[in-house]
Design a protein around this motif. Structure first.
Motif, PDB file in Angstrom:
ATOM      1  N   TRP A   1       0.857  -1.184   0.000  1.00  0.00           N
ATOM      2  CA  TRP A   1       0.000   0.000   0.000  1.00  0.00           C
ATOM      3  C   TRP A   1       0.886   1.224   0.000  1.00  0.00           C
ATOM      4  CZ3 TRP A   1      -5.402   0.294   0.277  1.00  0.00           C
ATOM      5  CH2 TRP A   1      -6.059  -0.934   0.431  1.00  0.00           C
ATOM      6  N   ARG A   2       0.510   2.219  -0.794  1.00  0.00           N
ATOM      7  CA  ARG A   2       1.170   3.520  -0.688  1.00  0.00           C
ATOM      8  C   ARG A   2       0.090   4.521  -0.325  1.00  0.00           C
ATOM      9  NH1 ARG A   2       6.920   4.490  -1.727  1.00  0.00           N
ATOM     10  NH2 ARG A   2       7.407   2.919  -0.203  1.00  0.00           N
ATOM     11  N   GLY A   3       0.029   4.908   0.949  1.00  0.00           N
ATOM     12  CA  GLY A   3      -1.059   5.755   1.391  1.00  0.00           C
ATOM     13  C   GLY A   3      -2.369   5.015   1.152  1.00  0.00           C
ATOM     14  N   ASP A   4      -3.262   5.602   0.388  1.00  0.00           N
ATOM     15  CA  ASP A   4      -4.541   4.969   0.123  1.00  0.00           C
ATOM     16  C   ASP A   4      -4.498   4.042  -1.073  1.00  0.00           C
ATOM     17  OD1 ASP A   4      -5.785   6.040   2.207  1.00  0.00           O
ATOM     18  OD2 ASP A   4      -6.817   7.642   1.131  1.00  0.00           O
TER      19      ASP A   4
ATOM     20  N   ARG B   1      11.652  -2.755  -6.122  1.00  0.00           N
ATOM     21  CA  ARG B   1      12.176  -2.302  -4.829  1.00  0.00           C
ATOM     22  C   ARG B   1      11.844  -3.298  -3.723  1.00  0.00           C
ATOM     23  NH1 ARG B   1      13.950   2.897  -4.688  1.00  0.00           N
ATOM     24  NH2 ARG B   1      13.413   3.158  -2.502  1.00  0.00           N
TER      25      ARG B   1
ATOM     26  N   CYS C   1      14.332  -6.242  -4.301  1.00  0.00           N
ATOM     27  CA  CYS C   1      15.725  -6.052  -3.897  1.00  0.00           C
ATOM     28  C   CYS C   1      15.829  -5.808  -2.392  1.00  0.00           C
ATOM     29  CB  CYS C   1      16.395  -4.944  -4.702  1.00  0.00           C
ATOM     30  SG  CYS C   1      15.809  -3.312  -4.366  1.00  0.00           S
ATOM     31  N   GLY C   2      14.700  -5.680  -1.706  1.00  0.00           N
ATOM     32  CA  GLY C   2      14.747  -5.596  -0.257  1.00  0.00           C
ATOM     33  C   GLY C   2      14.764  -4.182   0.285  1.00  0.00           C
ATOM     34  N   LEU C   3      14.608  -3.174  -0.581  1.00  0.00           N
ATOM     35  CA  LEU C   3      14.559  -1.801  -0.079  1.00  0.00           C
ATOM     36  C   LEU C   3      13.217  -1.508   0.564  1.00  0.00           C
ATOM     37  CD1 LEU C   3      16.260   0.304  -2.906  1.00  0.00           C
ATOM     38  CD2 LEU C   3      17.051   0.048  -0.568  1.00  0.00           C
ATOM     39  N   LEU C   4      12.181  -2.133   0.039  1.00  0.00           N
ATOM     40  CA  LEU C   4      10.822  -1.856   0.499  1.00  0.00           C
ATOM     41  C   LEU C   4      10.248  -3.126   1.096  1.00  0.00           C
ATOM     42  CD1 LEU C   4       8.359   0.039   0.535  1.00  0.00           C
ATOM     43  CD2 LEU C   4       7.888  -0.637  -1.799  1.00  0.00           C
ATOM     44  N   ARG C   5       9.786  -3.017   2.347  1.00  0.00           N
ATOM     45  CA  ARG C   5       9.166  -4.196   2.956  1.00  0.00           C
ATOM     46  C   ARG C   5       7.695  -4.206   2.615  1.00  0.00           C
ATOM     47  NH1 ARG C   5      11.023  -5.274   9.110  1.00  0.00           N
ATOM     48  NH2 ARG C   5       9.638  -7.054   8.943  1.00  0.00           N
ATOM     49  N   PRO C   6       7.206  -5.304   2.032  1.00  0.00           N
ATOM     50  CA  PRO C   6       5.788  -5.346   1.663  1.00  0.00           C
ATOM     51  C   PRO C   6       4.905  -5.455   2.908  1.00  0.00           C
ATOM     52  CG  PRO C   6       6.805  -7.469   1.276  1.00  0.00           C
ATOM     53  CD  PRO C   6       7.909  -6.547   1.700  1.00  0.00           C
ATOM     54  N   GLU C   7       3.659  -5.023   2.755  1.00  0.00           N
ATOM     55  CA  GLU C   7       2.688  -5.115   3.860  1.00  0.00           C
ATOM     56  C   GLU C   7       2.493  -6.578   4.243  1.00  0.00           C
ATOM     57  OE1 GLU C   7       0.755  -1.259   4.701  1.00  0.00           O
ATOM     58  OE2 GLU C   7       2.331  -2.021   3.447  1.00  0.00           O
TER      59      GLU C   7
ATOM     60  N   SER D   1      18.443   0.899 -10.802  1.00  0.00           N
ATOM     61  CA  SER D   1      17.223   1.699 -10.797  1.00  0.00           C
ATOM     62  C   SER D   1      17.098   2.428 -12.132  1.00  0.00           C
ATOM     63  CB  SER D   1      17.267   2.708  -9.658  1.00  0.00           C
ATOM     64  OG  SER D   1      18.334   3.604  -9.867  1.00  0.00           O
TER      65      SER D   1
ATOM     66  N   GLU E   1      17.406   5.458 -12.597  1.00  0.00           N
ATOM     67  CA  GLU E   1      18.503   6.423 -12.727  1.00  0.00           C
ATOM     68  C   GLU E   1      19.790   5.626 -12.947  1.00  0.00           C
ATOM     69  OE1 GLU E   1      17.546   9.284  -9.033  1.00  0.00           O
ATOM     70  OE2 GLU E   1      17.349   7.151  -8.748  1.00  0.00           O
TER      71      GLU E   1
END
Lengths: 244, 226, 209
Positions: free
Chosen positions: C16-19, C51, C54-60, C86, C88
């Motif tokens: 989730w990103r915000g709503d 993301r 690669c482990g930067l973002l932990r899923p809900e 990425s 970039e």
């Protein structure tokens, strides 16, 4: 105990629990603060040194206590949320921060009002007031950090971490400010609050303290409910609550 | 062959120093800021040497605090903006080790440089020579402690657009004990008293933040890198 | 490849990103030698998925596994086996192309400058090795980033829009490198808007709005 804790961690359950607790806490707060005010402001004897001015302690001391309690509660709730990934912890931390900051402000205002007759000035860099002031700055940091993130999730976690760092820092600030004060003033300042107090003065103070705690709890319940509603606005149970 | 943590720290440290010295103007800016701020006080208050001596510890410490904050914002921001911070975070080195290397490199080019320049400013503020060793020691311990606090603040605010003001708002209250002990050590040394007590407290704060700072800063980065 | 690749699996990833419910139960498995083409319209969470992987973002909720282990539990081993690029180029403008590689690759494995120069040569930016990255064109920067991925010698590549800014020759080169990587038993996840002209089998993972 553990299951109780786990049930509390579910947003709808906490939402209902807070609703059930709020009126009782509010009721207790009215009774206790009512008694404390009447007894403290009318019946307690005036202080032999400070006269009637000491009576502001009945508001000041509970405020100062709750300013610290609020910060600690906020940090603990944030830590619980960070460590065990219990989301309602963030809701509690977010709800507690402004209440704690308000009590800090109240402690500062009452302290400086007391300072006017005692020191002849509203602000005298008393160590207790100075550390209250720094505590207020710490609150500001946590509150504005949460609001600075566009993604509320990250804002919650970042401010929870800052709350933990701050709570480690509070005793250090407190100690260093007292150390600084003893260096510059030699410990002869008149302090707000006295170690020994006759019962006629003490009982209303304790009642006020308990009353303020209940008031804090009641406001916290209301705010936690609001936080949970806005955080869970996508979930079906909130839609049902709102529709009902 | 795997790369050990010590070599990882060394690599990041040399990377940071190399990057720093490729932009000498950016290294000099906080130092010049330090000079300018300390010049403001004699102009605003009084050039009398007795007066200067009385306010010197406070002026030095407040200016050092502000100058360090100024450079702190860039600690993670440049790397976050060009995407290299993600690469560092995914480099198989512990994030804490990377934070340690970056913070120490940052201290070397900002804090240590400021300490090295402080006798000049102190002399201009009529600080007697006998107080200089204490002042140097207190500033060295203080700026290092401040670097760790700044690393936490910079880690928390790295992804934010207006992170600079918020960084000051977060770090300054945390740094107040530092200011108290640092200025008082310098003050005592100027007055010919024993500054050991305040210096010990500064040392304790320095050890404390050095041990917990990397943990907190890497936890902060993990949150803001998401 | 230094060690035989394990497989990468994702199980019911929710983010989730915000709503916004960005990832809704994404699952897939990629065994060694597999290329996975991730596609879908803008805003369907392709970058978010990488993301998470690669482990930067932990899923809900949901797990990403490397072999049989969840990636959070084997963080440094996993990071050694994985390279993320990425969208970039992730280069420091004040460092030369070679220095950029030296620090980025050097943190994962010991590597000599000659090898890095050879890799830059391979991706067609050999002559730029000693130029500061800020003077390079967008396409050249992308080629340097490609050399970084190559020099890491990781079993798993997670590439976010690697074809952006590449000219026709650069695109062909990247395609050849991907085929070679898969042929050697590596795994690659590639986010791209167009079909991948690869020789080997490509699995497709579509993310819907």
């Amino acid at each position: 105990m553990w299951t109780w804790f786990h049930r509390l961690a579910s947003p709808p359950h906490l939402y209902r629990t807070a609703a059930a607790w709020a009126p009782w806490l509010a009721f207790a707060a009215v009774i206790l603060i009512g008694y404390g005010l009447v007894d403290g402001l009318v019946f307690a004897p005036p202080d032999y040194q400070q006269g009637d001015a000491f009576r502001i302690i009945y508001v000041h001391a509970p405020s100062a206590w709750l300013s610290l309690f609020g910060y600690t509660l906020m940090a603990v709730a944030g830590a619980v949320a960070l460590i065990w990934r219990i989301k309602v912890g963030y809701a509690v931390a977010a709800a507690a921060a402004p209440i704690g900051a308000s009590f800090t402000l109240s402690a500062l205002v009452t302290g400086s009002l007391w300072g006017r007759p005692m020191w002849g000035t509203y602000w005298a860099w008393d160590p207790r007031l100075t550390s209250e002031l720094i505590l207020l700055f710490l609150y500001f940091g946590v509150i504005s950090l949460r609001k600075a993130f566009e993604d509320p999730n990250r804002g919650d976690r970042a401010s929870a971490l800052l709350g933990i760092v701050g709570v480690v820092n509070v005793p250090i600030v407190h100690f260093s400010v007292y150390w600084w004060n003893s260096l510059h003033q030699g410990g002869t300042v008149m302090r707000l609050g006295k170690p020994e107090m006759p019962g006629s003065m003490l009982w209303p103070l304790l009642a006020m303290l308990a009353g303020f705690m209940c008031f804090f709890g009641a406001v916290l319940c209301v705010r936690v409910r609001a936080e949970i509603l806005s955080r869970e606005r996508q979930s079906t149970w909130v839609r049902e609550v709102v529709a009902a | 062959m795997n790369v050990g943590v010590a070599r990882g720290i060394w690599l990041v440290l040399t990377r940071e120093l190399r990057l720093g010295f490729r932009r000498p103007d950016q290294l000099l800016q906080p130092l010049v800021f330090f000079l300018i701020v300390t010049t403001l006080f004699p102009l605003a208050l009084s050039p009398l040497s007795s007066m200067l001596r009385a306010m010197a510890p406070g002026v030095l410490w407040v200016a050092a605090l502000l100058a360090s904050l100024l450079s702190m914002e860039t600690l993670f921001k440049a790397d976050a903006d060009d995407g290299t911070l993600e690469q560092l975070a995914l480099s198989a080195q512990p994030l804490g080790a990377i934070v340690v290397a970056k913070t120490i490199a940052h201290w070397l080019v900002s804090g240590a440089a400021l300490v090295a320049m402080s006798p000049l400013v102190a002399t201009a503020l009529s600080v007697p020579e006998r107080a200089l060793p204490t002042m140097l020691a207190s500033l060295a311990l203080g700026t290092l402690t401040l670097s760790w606090l700044g690393a936490i603040g910079a880690g928390l605010t790295v992804g934010l657009r207006r992170g600079g003001v918020l960084l000051s708002l977060i770090v300054l209250p945390l740094a107040m004990p530092l200011l108290i002990f640092g200025a008082s050590a310098t003050d005592r040394a100027i007055g010919g008293e024993d500054p050991a007590g305040a210096l010990y407290f500064l040392g304790a704060l320095c050890v404390f933040t050095t041990s917990l700072g990397p943990l907190a800063a890497s936890a902060a980065l993990r949150i803001t890198l998401e | 490849m230094h060690e035989p690749a394990a497989g990468l699996t994702a199980e019911k990833i929710h983010v989730w990103r915000g709503d916004r419910h960005v990832l809704r139960g994404v699952s897939f498995a990629a065994e060694p030698g597999r290329l996975l083409h991730v596609y879908g319209p803008n805003g369907t969470g392709k970058t978010t998925l990488l993301r998470v992987l690669c482990g930067l973002l932990r899923p809900e909720s949901g797990v990403v596994r490397w072999g049989t282990e969840a990636i959070e539990t084997i963080r440094s081993d996993y990071q050694r086996a994985m390279t993320y690029a990425s969208h970039e180029a992730a280069l420091k403008g004040d460092l030369t192309a070679l220095e950029n590689l030296r620090y980025a690759v050097g943190l994962k494995r010991r590597v000599a400058d000659e090898e890095l120069r050879a890799t830059l040569e391979r991706t067609g930016v050999g002559p730029c090795a000693d130029l500061p990255a800020r003077v390079l064109s967008a396409g050249q920067r992308r080629r340097v980033a490609m050399a970084r991925v190559l020099a890491m010698r990781s079993a798993l590549w997670l590439l976010d829009e690697p074809y952006t800014n590449l000219d026709a020759k650069g695109g062909e080169l990247l395609t050849a490198l991907l085929d070679e990587h898969a042929g050697a038993g590596g795994i690659a996840l590639v986010v791209a808007h167009h079909a991948l002209p690869l020789a080997g089998a490509v699995a497709r993972l579509e993310l819907a709005a």
